[in-house]
Design a protein around this motif. Structure first.
Motif, PDB file in Angstrom:
ATOM      1  N   GLN A  93       0.848  -1.186   0.000  1.00  0.00           N
ATOM      2  CA  GLN A  93       0.000   0.000   0.000  1.00  0.00           C
ATOM      3  C   GLN A  93       0.884   1.235   0.000  1.00  0.00           C
ATOM      4  OE1 GLN A  93      -2.684   0.011   3.369  1.00  0.00           O
ATOM      5  NE2 GLN A  93      -4.252  -1.097   2.217  1.00  0.00           N
ATOM      6  N   GLU A 132     -14.088   7.549  -1.517  1.00  0.00           N
ATOM      7  CA  GLU A 132     -13.289   6.716  -2.413  1.00  0.00           C
ATOM      8  C   GLU A 132     -13.153   7.502  -3.687  1.00  0.00           C
ATOM      9  OE1 GLU A 132     -15.940   3.524  -4.182  1.00  0.00           O
ATOM     10  OE2 GLU A 132     -15.888   5.324  -5.466  1.00  0.00           O
ATOM     11  N   PHE A 154      -4.854   9.517   2.637  1.00  0.00           N
ATOM     12  CA  PHE A 154      -5.342   8.607   1.589  1.00  0.00           C
ATOM     13  C   PHE A 154      -4.507   7.334   1.612  1.00  0.00           C
ATOM     14  CE2 PHE A 154      -1.731   9.452  -1.206  1.00  0.00           C
ATOM     15  CZ  PHE A 154      -1.348  10.730  -0.844  1.00  0.00           C
ATOM     16  N   LEU A 213      -3.741   3.663  -0.917  1.00  0.00           N
ATOM     17  CA  LEU A 213      -4.068   2.889  -2.116  1.00  0.00           C
ATOM     18  C   LEU A 213      -3.247   1.614  -2.198  1.00  0.00           C
ATOM     19  CD1 LEU A 213      -2.448   4.533  -5.245  1.00  0.00           C
ATOM     20  CD2 LEU A 213      -2.275   5.588  -3.017  1.00  0.00           C
ATOM     21  N   GLU A 249       0.431   5.056   1.720  1.00  0.00           N
ATOM     22  CA  GLU A 249      -0.378   5.947   2.545  1.00  0.00           C
ATOM     23  C   GLU A 249       0.074   7.377   2.293  1.00  0.00           C
ATOM     24  OE1 GLU A 249      -2.428   4.316   4.493  1.00  0.00           O
ATOM     25  OE2 GLU A 249      -3.337   5.962   5.637  1.00  0.00           O
ATOM     26  N   GLU A 269     -12.260   2.331  -9.292  1.00  0.00           N
ATOM     27  CA  GLU A 269     -11.891   2.839  -7.962  1.00  0.00           C
ATOM     28  C   GLU A 269     -10.418   2.595  -7.712  1.00  0.00           C
ATOM     29  OE1 GLU A 269     -14.641   0.691  -5.543  1.00  0.00           O
ATOM     30  OE2 GLU A 269     -16.313   1.591  -6.678  1.00  0.00           O
ATOM     31  N   ILE A 270      -9.722   3.633  -7.276  1.00  0.00           N
ATOM     32  CA  ILE A 270      -8.289   3.420  -7.048  1.00  0.00           C
ATOM     33  C   ILE A 270      -7.813   3.736  -5.639  1.00  0.00           C
ATOM     34  CG2 ILE A 270      -7.613   3.644  -9.488  1.00  0.00           C
ATOM     35  CD1 ILE A 270      -6.509   6.430  -8.748  1.00  0.00           C
ATOM     36  N   LEU A 271      -8.565   4.492  -4.859  1.00  0.00           N
ATOM     37  CA  LEU A 271      -8.057   4.729  -3.500  1.00  0.00           C
ATOM     38  C   LEU A 271      -9.151   5.174  -2.535  1.00  0.00           C
ATOM     39  CD1 LEU A 271      -7.819   8.090  -3.105  1.00  0.00           C
ATOM     40  CD2 LEU A 271      -5.790   7.758  -4.502  1.00  0.00           C
ATOM     41  N   ARG A 285      -2.807  -3.340  -7.391  1.00  0.00           N
ATOM     42  CA  ARG A 285      -3.993  -3.021  -8.176  1.00  0.00           C
ATOM     43  C   ARG A 285      -3.691  -1.940  -9.224  1.00  0.00           C
ATOM     44  NH1 ARG A 285      -9.345  -2.772  -8.947  1.00  0.00           N
ATOM     45  NH2 ARG A 285     -10.262  -0.674  -8.947  1.00  0.00           N
ATOM     46  N   ILE A 286      -2.922  -0.938  -8.805  1.00  0.00           N
ATOM     47  CA  ILE A 286      -2.550   0.134  -9.739  1.00  0.00           C
ATOM     48  C   ILE A 286      -1.740  -0.438 -10.909  1.00  0.00           C
ATOM     49  CG2 ILE A 286      -1.152   2.240  -9.990  1.00  0.00           C
ATOM     50  CD1 ILE A 286      -3.490   2.864  -8.266  1.00  0.00           C
TER      51      ILE A 286
END
Ligand code: DAH
Length: 346
Positions: A217, A265, A315, A317, A219, A288-290, A321-322
């Motif tokens: 992730q 989101e 935030f 993410l 942050e 949806e990305i984050l 996934r990205i």
């Protein structure tokens, strides 16, 4: 006779030093040690010499023979070794200096490391600092300080891998998200804060095409006087454009995370179909990305920031996934199965 022997010796040594290969050595052996060689003739004739000569000539001739024999076998070994090496480097008896060198295999950064670097680069350009934190974390930072008390139903959002601790010790776990670093950073510094935190997180979860028990992730946290929801939107919109292309549009919708209020989101318009709806965006036109939001006043209070003075946004993410979205990868498990055919593509 003695002179004759000395003469043979010097000629033999002379020739020996200029031998090129094994065949020439054989010729040399026949010439100096063979049955018809001068030395052999002399040795045969020793018996017919006078008693006095027999002693001296016999001794010298024998000595010369054994010297030459030793030299012969030494040279034979050396030439054999030489021939062996030549076969290794040359197929046809000459050295091919045009052969390319053996390639040194080059490593590369893992695709997720590349993504970490790229995204951190974007936020550094926007004025953020990159920090990292522990993967083994206290319950306090992972949950409690983020407004998720024990037995709170929101804990169900994160399937946790707990660490065995002595009874009476504070509960410990593998962090389920990078959000605990929000608290650690604010505990250690005074505003203004602008940090991003990349790192591994862990979930007690069955793996499938979109879930791994370990993943990355990133942050983000910005706290200062006068930070508003407009800053959150502006910053994340800029990030989305820099990563996914200038023409991107973004959509914010309400969402719930205990440590932010309001929580949202963020989605980007689908860069494959441009919003019409396709397989990538499951027909919705949006991806949806984050997750993000304004830092909850209780969180600020807990680290002794006065929520009347300071506000902030946060935030988080998921990085696999990205990467999957950008490169059209359909199974997250590919990142961590050590298949070089996959990894070498990036
Ligand atoms: N930590 C959240 C998760 O793992 C993601 C997240 C949502 C992080 C909202 C944030 C935030 O900082 O504001 O699901």
């Amino acid at each position: 006779m003695i002179e004759k022997l000395a003469d043979i010796k010097s000629k033999a040594l002379d020739e020996l030093s200029s031998l090129a290969d094994f065949n020439e050595l054989e010729v040399w052996r026949v010439r100096y040690l063979g049955k018809k060689s001068e030395l052999t003739q002399i040795l045969r004739g020793v018996a017919s010499l006078s008693q006095e000569q027999r002693k001296t000539v016999g001794a010298s001739a024998n000595e010369l023979r054994s010297n030459l024999e030793v030299l012969y076998s030494e040279n034979k070994d050396a030439l054999k070794e030489q021939a062996f090496q030549d076969v290794e480097t040359t197929a046809k008896g000459y050295k091919d200096i045009s052969l390319p060198g053996r390639p040194i295999p080059l490593g590369r950064l893992h695709p997720i490391t590349q993504t970490v670097n790229e995204i951190c680069g974007i936020f550094v350009a926007l004025g953020f600092q990159v920090v990292e934190g522990p993967e083994v974390e206290w319950d306090y930072y992972n949950f409690e300080a983020l407004n998720i008390p024990p037995d709170h139903p929101a804990r169900d959002m994160w399937d946790t891998l707990w660490i065995d601790t002595e009874s009476g010790q504070r509960p410990m776990l593998l962090r389920t998200h990078t959000s605990p670093m929000q608290i650690r950073v604010m505990e250690q510094t005074q505003p203004p804060v602008r940090v991003v935190v990349p790192g591994k997180v862990y979930r007690y979860e069955a793996t499938d095409a979109t879930h791994e028990s370990m993943f990355y992730q990133l942050e983000g946290l910005a706290v200062d006087e006068y930070i508003t929801f407009a800053d959150l939107k502006g910053t994340l919109y800029e990030f989305a454009k820099r990563l996914f292309g200038k023409e991107r549009r973004v959509r914010f919708r309400c969402d719930y995370f205990p440590f932010v209020e309001p929580g949202v989101e963020m989605a980007i318009d689908c860069f494959i179909c441009g919003g019409k709806g396709c397989r990538l965006c499951s027909g919705t036109g949006w991806i949806e990305i984050l997750g993000a939001g304004m830092v909850h006043p209780d969180v600020l209070r807990r680290v002794n920031y006065d929520p009347e003075v300071y506000t902030g946004f946060a935030f988080g993410l998921g990085l696999e996934r990205i990467h999957m979205l950008r490169y059209g990868i359909e199974d997250i498990r590919l990142f961590y199965s050590n298949d070089l055919r996959f990894l070498r593509q990036f």
